[in-house]
Enzyme design. Structure first.
Site, PDB file in Angstrom:
ATOM      1  N   ASP A   4      -2.078  -8.937   8.764  1.00  0.00           N
ATOM      2  CA  ASP A   4      -1.880  -8.348   7.436  1.00  0.00           C
ATOM      3  C   ASP A   4      -0.864  -7.236   7.603  1.00  0.00           C
ATOM      4  OD1 ASP A   4      -2.016  -7.653   4.796  1.00  0.00           O
ATOM      5  OD2 ASP A   4      -4.089  -6.932   4.827  1.00  0.00           O
ATOM      6  N   GLU A   8       5.101 -12.182   1.488  1.00  0.00           N
ATOM      7  CA  GLU A   8       5.540 -11.328   0.386  1.00  0.00           C
ATOM      8  C   GLU A   8       6.798 -10.547   0.775  1.00  0.00           C
ATOM      9  OE1 GLU A   8       1.943  -8.971  -0.844  1.00  0.00           O
ATOM     10  OE2 GLU A   8       1.070 -10.234   0.715  1.00  0.00           O
ATOM     11  N   HIS A  14      -0.871  -2.513  -4.486  1.00  0.00           N
ATOM     12  CA  HIS A  14      -0.288  -3.421  -5.485  1.00  0.00           C
ATOM     13  C   HIS A  14      -0.310  -2.848  -6.898  1.00  0.00           C
ATOM     14  CE1 HIS A  14       0.164  -6.286  -2.373  1.00  0.00           C
ATOM     15  NE2 HIS A  14      -1.020  -6.878  -2.447  1.00  0.00           N
ATOM     16  N   HIS A  24       3.130 -12.730  -5.138  1.00  0.00           N
ATOM     17  CA  HIS A  24       2.000 -12.751  -4.211  1.00  0.00           C
ATOM     18  C   HIS A  24       1.355 -14.140  -4.124  1.00  0.00           C
ATOM     19  CE1 HIS A  24      -1.680 -11.530  -2.142  1.00  0.00           C
ATOM     20  NE2 HIS A  24      -1.200 -10.301  -2.013  1.00  0.00           N
ATOM     21  N   ARG A  32       0.805  -1.220   0.000  1.00  0.00           N
ATOM     22  CA  ARG A  32       0.000   0.000   0.000  1.00  0.00           C
ATOM     23  C   ARG A  32       0.837   1.268   0.000  1.00  0.00           C
ATOM     24  NH1 ARG A  32      -2.535  -3.886   3.130  1.00  0.00           N
ATOM     25  NH2 ARG A  32      -4.712  -4.284   2.557  1.00  0.00           N
TER      26      ARG A  32
END
Length: 361
Positions: free
Chosen positions: A259, A325, A111, A185, A86
């Site tokens: 996350d 990631e 992304h 990803h 982000r």
């Protein structure tokens, strides 16, 4: 003449809605490990790995067909760019000029902004068999693409060796100053995608003493917070299910689980070093993720809501997969204390990562 250690082959994978042909390349090692990559999104489509009994399963979530990748994109296994993760308020400033990006995630840019590298059909430049089977994919992103400055020429090289190491090398050059942050990803379940118990019994280890806490919109605050005493302490290894439901921690509430970006103790390194380890105790499958980058985003599949019908008709729900990631930190262009994402002409971008699969007997 001895047999080659790893084999590369290609086959037609269908056509996109505009009639563009998509190719799939399969890299196969002698130990049962194989990786199939689509030109669409330079996507790791299938990643097959044996368990301790030799049973081979696909350990990545995704779709069986191209139509679904176009109709309901979810970054499954895709190459992410120009900027992975982000960027706050979908803006950044470089050399005094502010650039505006597509706000495709509650006003943030995620992304690449919705029309990033993951939804482009890359050119298959070459494939080869040998001690390492490899495939090279290239893409040109024009100046102003999704608001980013500079014409960027990107290259992704996938290579698989006989041990089961899938190396992914990201290279990019630009003709004017810009920002780049590329990653893969893939969303993993070491029990095999679509397993009835999901991925929450997978055991995760992350060698990181700090992580980057976020706001309610999942943008880093700029703080590096100690993981000690929090659900984000994976240094000794623990099952994902022990962290994702800890509603006492506001960060878990913000992310609907994990996350978050972890600041790896190793920092930026010249050669790939361990960023995360994911194990399924029941099958014995083990994945190690190595990277040259300073961070790894751990995403526990919190937004899989039962509307994604994936491989073999499996319905993907919350916690059915885990993304690991490797990357520069999210929103780094807006945080001077984070490692810089700036790339200049004559000074190419490079990120090398490895997915290493093995079996714990």
């Amino acid at each position: 003449m001895p047999a080659l250690a790893a084999d590369a082959s290609k086959q037609a994978a269908g056509t996109l809605k505009d009639g563009t042909q998509v190719t799939a390349v399969t890299l196969s090692a002698g130990n049962g490990v194989s990786a199939t990559i689509l030109t669409y999104g330079a996507t790791l489509w299938k990643f097959m790995a044996p368990d301790r009994d030799g049973k081979v399963a696909d350990i990545t979530l995704g779709y069986d067909d191209l139509q679904s990748y176009q109709d309901k994109p979810n970054y499954w296994g895709a190459t992410i760019g120009r900027y992975a993760n982000r960027i706050g308020n979908a803006t950044f400033t470089l050399d005094g000029k502010t650039y505006h990006l597509p706000g495709n995630d509650h006003g943030q840019s995620l992304h690449g902004g919705g029309k990033g590298f993951d939804v482009q059909n890359w050119t298959l430049e070459s494939i080869k068999s040998g001690p390492e089977a490899s495939a090279v994919f290239t893409l040109t992103s024009p100046d102003g693409d999704s608001g980013y400055p500079g014409t960027v020429k990107a290259r992704v090289t996938y290579s698989l060796d006989e041990k089961g190491d899938l190396k992914i090398e990201f290279d990019a050059s630009t003709d004017k100053p810009t920002i780049i942050n590329m990653t893969n990803h893939a969303i993993f379940n070491m029990a095999g995608e679509g397993s009835v118990d999901g991925a929450m019994d997978n055991v995760l280890t992350v060698p990181a003493s700090h992580y980057t806490p976020v706001s309610a919109t999942l943008i880093p605050t700029g703080e590096l917070r100690d993981v000690a005493g929090t659900p984000f302490d994976f240094r000794a290894g623990k099952a994902l299910k022990l962290a994702v439901r800890d509603g006492k921690d506001q960060q878990i509430v913000y992310g609907r689980g994990v996350d978050h970006n972890f600041a790896l103790d190793k920092g930026v390194t010249k050669t790939p070093e361990l960023a995360a380890k994911l194990e399924d105790p029941a099958s014995g499958r083990v994945l190690e993720v190595l990277t040259t980058e300073p961070g790894v985003q751990v995403y526990s599949g919190n937004f899989l809501d039962g509307t994604f019908i994936g491989k073999e008709g499996h319905l993907y729900r919350m916690g059915d997969g885990i993304a690991l990631e490797p990357q520069l930190f999210p929103d780094a262009p807006n945080h001077p204390n984070f490692a810089s994402a700036r790339v200049d002409p004559g000074k190419p971008y490079k990120h090398v990562m490895i997915y290493r699969v093995s079996v714990d007997k």
